[in-house]
Design a protein around this motif. Structure first.
Motif: not given
Length: 140
Positions: A13-16, A23-24, A29-37, A46-55
């Protein structure tokens, strides 16, 4: 060597790119019950002001619905294999060497050790490469 080798779906997903952006997303994901590994986040150069998260993993319908609402999708261009086993000196070199012998070009590689165990995530470009990596590492 006794290894657990399995294919995993990686969600992205793209994040700010600001304090709390990651954290948001993780709290949702935590609140939905995800147990991320697996979590990797970085700025999107390539997109200032944005980030990407992989889970990984997202498993239940509740987790997947929550993830979709905040922009997560299964990555179709990144295929991953998780490898777990007893740690020992040189294990990452051995695993990547075997993949190189099998002519698997790595898109990414991350590994960590906790106590006596290691876990590695191998990123490749295609489902065929992931299947081949499973075969190669499953024989290790």
């Amino acid at each position: 060597m006794n290894l657990l080798v399995e294919r995993v779906d990686v969600w992205a997903a793209t994040i700010q790119d600001r304090p709390g952006g990651l954290a948001e997303a993780l709290a949702t994901l935590r609140d939905a019950g995800a147990d991320l590994q697996f979590v990797i986040a970085r700025r999107a150069q390539e997109d200032p002001g944005k980030g990407v998260v992989f889970v990984a993993p997202l498993q239940s319908d509740r987790e997947i619905r929550a993830a979709a609402q905040i922009g997560f999708n299964v990555t179709r261009s990144l295929h991953a294999v998780r490898v777990m086993g007893l740690d020992r000196p040189g294990i990452a070199a051995e695993l990547t060497g075997k993949l190189a012998e099998g002519e698997i070009n790595l898109r990414g590689f991350s590994a960590a050790v906790m106590g006596t165990q290691f876990v590695a995530y191998v990123g490749v470009d295609s489902l065929d490469d992931a299947t081949k990596a499973l075969e190669i590492l499953g024989k290790t």
